[in-house]
Design a protein around this motif. Structure first.
Motif, mmCIF file in Angstrom:
data_model
loop_
_atom_site.group_PDB
_atom_site.id
_atom_site.type_symbol
_atom_site.label_atom_id
_atom_site.label_comp_id
_atom_site.label_asym_id
_atom_site.label_seq_id
_atom_site.Cartn_x
_atom_site.Cartn_y
_atom_site.Cartn_z
ATOM 1 N N PHE A 7 0.825 -1.210 0.000
ATOM 2 C CA PHE A 7 0.000 0.000 0.000
ATOM 3 C C PHE A 7 0.859 1.260 0.000
ATOM 4 N N LEU A 9 0.008 5.375 0.370
ATOM 5 C CA LEU A 9 -0.974 6.456 0.477
ATOM 6 C C LEU A 9 -0.752 7.490 -0.618
ATOM 7 N N LEU A 38 -6.637 1.318 -1.854
ATOM 8 C CA LEU A 38 -7.169 1.218 -0.488
ATOM 9 C C LEU A 38 -7.371 -0.246 -0.083
ATOM 10 N N PHE A 41 -4.373 -1.788 1.271
ATOM 11 C CA PHE A 41 -4.175 -1.452 2.674
ATOM 12 C C PHE A 41 -4.972 -2.405 3.558
ATOM 13 N N MET A 42 -6.227 -2.637 3.172
ATOM 14 C CA MET A 42 -7.079 -3.540 3.952
ATOM 15 C C MET A 42 -6.471 -4.929 4.012
ATOM 16 N N ILE A 52 -14.667 -7.432 4.302
ATOM 17 C CA ILE A 52 -14.855 -6.051 3.824
ATOM 18 C C ILE A 52 -14.124 -5.863 2.494
ATOM 19 N N ASP A 55 -15.837 -7.567 -0.432
ATOM 20 C CA ASP A 55 -16.994 -6.822 -0.956
ATOM 21 C C ASP A 55 -16.519 -5.667 -1.848
ATOM 22 N N LYS A 59 -17.162 -5.227 -5.976
ATOM 23 C CA LYS A 59 -17.797 -4.041 -6.561
ATOM 24 C C LYS A 59 -16.866 -3.366 -7.577
ATOM 25 N N ARG A 105 -25.698 1.625 -9.169
ATOM 26 C CA ARG A 105 -25.950 1.063 -7.843
ATOM 27 C C ARG A 105 -24.644 0.594 -7.199
ATOM 28 N N ARG A 109 -22.465 2.267 -3.643
ATOM 29 C CA ARG A 109 -21.937 1.609 -2.423
ATOM 30 C C ARG A 109 -20.516 2.097 -2.139
ATOM 31 N N TRP A 116 -17.249 7.559 4.455
ATOM 32 C CA TRP A 116 -16.660 6.984 5.671
ATOM 33 C C TRP A 116 -15.156 7.272 5.679
ATOM 34 N N LEU A 121 -10.280 9.530 7.845
ATOM 35 C CA LEU A 121 -8.970 10.156 7.625
ATOM 36 C C LEU A 121 -8.865 11.482 8.371
ATOM 37 N N HIS A 149 -26.337 -0.644 6.424
ATOM 38 C CA HIS A 149 -25.991 -2.062 6.547
ATOM 39 C C HIS A 149 -26.934 -2.809 7.481
ATOM 40 N N ILE A 153 -23.951 -7.297 9.389
ATOM 41 C CA ILE A 153 -22.761 -6.621 8.836
ATOM 42 C C ILE A 153 -22.235 -5.589 9.842
ATOM 43 N N PHE A 161 -13.224 -3.875 13.651
ATOM 44 C CA PHE A 161 -12.565 -2.602 13.981
ATOM 45 C C PHE A 161 -11.729 -2.704 15.259
ATOM 46 N N MET A 174 0.977 2.518 6.540
ATOM 47 C CA MET A 174 0.736 3.474 5.455
ATOM 48 C C MET A 174 1.981 3.700 4.607
#
Ligand SMILES: CCCCCCCC/C=C\CCCCCCCC(=O)N[C@@H](COP(=O)(O)O)[C@H](O)/C=C/CCCCCCCCCCCCC
Length: 213
Positions: A7, A9, A38, A41-42, A52, A55, A59, A105, A109, A116, A121, A149, A153, A161, A174
């Motif tokens: 990752f 930034l 991003l 990073f996850m 997460i 998903d 998308k 659609r 999302r 968020w 950030l 959600h 979820i 978290f 980062m």
């Protein structure tokens, strides 16, 4: 040589900068590139976050498939995608039907998740060194995303978290050097993310697309 799977930034920021054209259009290629950064990073946060990132990846892939499909030219910008799908009745407006995975659609999302990100950030930027990122992340989630959600979820996200590292370790992942530098980059990133969010929000609002099922 830079590790392409790591990752950065700075790269994410660059993608979000590039996605804004001088005419105020949002170029999907760079918008999605920002999201892919991003997701990297996850992925570095461990398996608790896989549901997460999976998903988000799904998308991103739906939108990439439209971009590389026969009507790819219509998906160059978010504006052209909205026009094309709305004009051709390719969006399920009130309940899920044949077009449940429309570009509009799907992007909505990600767009909600961008809000968020913007909040998170900002919280991260102004927080003290000993702040808990789990608390900052949960607050941002409750403020803007949780309402979209289902209970299961929300529960899974809140549990994940708790696994977030401290602010200092977070900044290490980062990959940007000392804290002051990360804080400065966040300060630079936030207006870009905010502008991208605002343009999309206005566009979706004008077309009555903010509540797509
Ligand atoms: C600058 C770097 C620091 C921050 C880095 C943050 C990295 C975040 C990367 C990706 C964020 C993931 C975005 C997930 C998109 C979620 C879209 C969504 O809302 N999907 C739900 C609705 O979809 P449909 O069912 O209607 O198709 C779906 O149900 C959700 C599934 C998964 C849970 C989503 C929870 C999102 C929480 C926000 C991300 C938290 C990341 C924490 C890591 C710091």
């Amino acid at each position: 040589m830079a590790d392409p799977d790591r990752f950065s930034l700075a790269e994410v920021l660059e993608s979000f900068k590039k996605c804004l054209s001088d005419e105020g259009e949002i170029l999907q290629e760079h918008y999605l590139e920002g999201w892919k950064g991003l997701v990297k990073f996850m992925s570095s946060l461990g398996s608790a976050f896989s549901f997460i990132s999976n998903d988000a990846v799904t998308k991103i892939q739906i939108l990439e498939d439209y971009r590389s499909g026969v009507n790819g030219q219509k998906y160059l910008t978010i504006q052209s995608m909205v026009k094309y799908e709305v004009d051709n009745e390719l969006v399920d407006l009130t309940k899920r039907g044949d077009h449940w995975d429309s570009g509009c659609r799907t992007l909505l999302r990600l767009h909600r998740a961008l809000r968020w990100l913007q909040l998170f950030l900002e919280k991260l930027r102004v927080a003290s060194d000993n702040s808990k990122t789990s608390v900052l992340c949960t607050e941002a989630y409750q403020d803007v995303l949780a309402k979209y959600h289902p209970w299961i979820i929300r529960k899974a996200a809140t549990v994940a978290f708790y696994m977030l590292p401290s602010r200092a370790n977070f900044f290490e992942v980062m990959n940007m050097g000392p804290t002051e530098k990360v804080v400065a980059i966040l300060g630079e990133a936030l207006p870009v993310v905010a502008k991208t969010y605002d343009i999309t929000e206005d566009l979706y609002s004008q077309h009555g697309l903010l509540d797509l099922p």
